[in-house]
Design a protein around this motif. Structure first.
Motif: not given
Length: 274
Positions: A42-52, A54-66
């Motif tokens: 449901g986010w505006d956009d995202h990208e996977i920034v880390g994976e190791h 059990e830890y998977r991290t994605a960063t993006g925006t939701h309704e313009g909010t980081p």
């Protein structure tokens, strides 16, 4: 005093494999790495920034909010590692999102439970601070989660969560071959009588560490099972993530309202009209 080789504070973090530029101020914390893709739907956009591990991290925006999301795996030990390393790269708001088992009859499968505080029936937080230190959710996070659930039209309950280290005997379920832990029924009965709403395995450590480190944190979980009624269905899996994502947007607006009013903190008299 530790040597430089043991200092995890600078640059990329050892377990999460993310650095200060990879993560937003607000981070959602599901358990399962596979849930990350469901969280970001449901986010505006995202990208996977880390994976190791059990830890998977994605960063993006939701309704313009980081916004970011980091999976923590199962249980408080791995969740505490995530909190430690996210704090080190600048995150200041942490929202546990996941599933839970309800122990109150009115909490139907598919409902949300928004945690106001947690029973520390896990061992991780006890390695940080004395047992009577409270695992309290930040009032701003609770308010934002309630506002989000109301806007989305989700049924929800506010209350105390119990975090355990064991999915089976720790939550008063039988273990292998019918094994029952000592005082198993008495323990769940006591929690139910005290008004505790649900079992899960991470909230207490997240809230305790947030309190110690001056972060704000909360938790919202979808009910998969009701131990009182015997219902079990993996229903409403995405509700908690949608609620928490919208809550992050609310939190940004709450922070802006505090700044505009030159207030010392958030209170109900400040408007955050959408």
């Amino acid at each position: 005093m530790t040597g430089d080789s043991e200092d995890p504070n600078d640059g990329e973090q050892y377990h999460l494999e993310v650095g200060p530029e990879d993560v937003a101020d607000s981070v959602l914390l599901p358990g399962d790495p596979e849930r990350v893709e469901k969280v970001v739907e449901g986010w505006d956009d995202h990208e996977i920034v880390g994976e190791h591990r059990e830890y998977r991290t994605a960063t993006g925006t939701h309704e313009g909010t980081p916004i970011s999301v980091t999976s923590t795996g199962i249980g408080s030990p791995s969740a505490a590692i995530a909190v430690e390393e996210l704090a080190r790269v600048g995150a200041d708001t942490l929202l546990r999102v996941g599933s839970c088992g309800a122990i109150q009859p009115e909490a139907d499968v598919g409902d949300l439970i928004i945690t106001t505080g947690a029973v520390r029936q896990e061992g991780t937080s006890k390695e940080y601070v004395r047992e009577d230190y409270p695992a309290s959710a930040d009032h701003r996070v609770v308010s934002a989660l309630v506002a989000a659930a109301e806007e989305l039209g989700y049924d929800y309950h506010l209350g105390v969560t119990c975090s355990t280290d064991s999915f089976y005997p720790g939550q008063s379920r039988p273990g292998f071959d019918g094994f029952e832990a000592r005082d198993s029924e008495a323990k769940i009965g006591e929690l139910r009588e005290a008004g505790v709403y649900n079992f899960e395995m991470e909230a207490a450590s997240v809230l305790t560490l947030a309190g110690i480190y001056g972060l704000r944190a909360g938790a919202v979980c979808t009910v998969y099972a009701n131990r009182e009624t015997g219902e079990f269905r993996t229903e409403g899996e995405r509700k908690a993530a949608k609620c928490a994502s919208l809550a992050v947007t609310y939190l940004e607006r709450m922070d802006e309202a505090v700044e505009e009013a030159d207030a010392d903190g958030w209170h109900a008299g400040l408007s955050i009209e959408r």
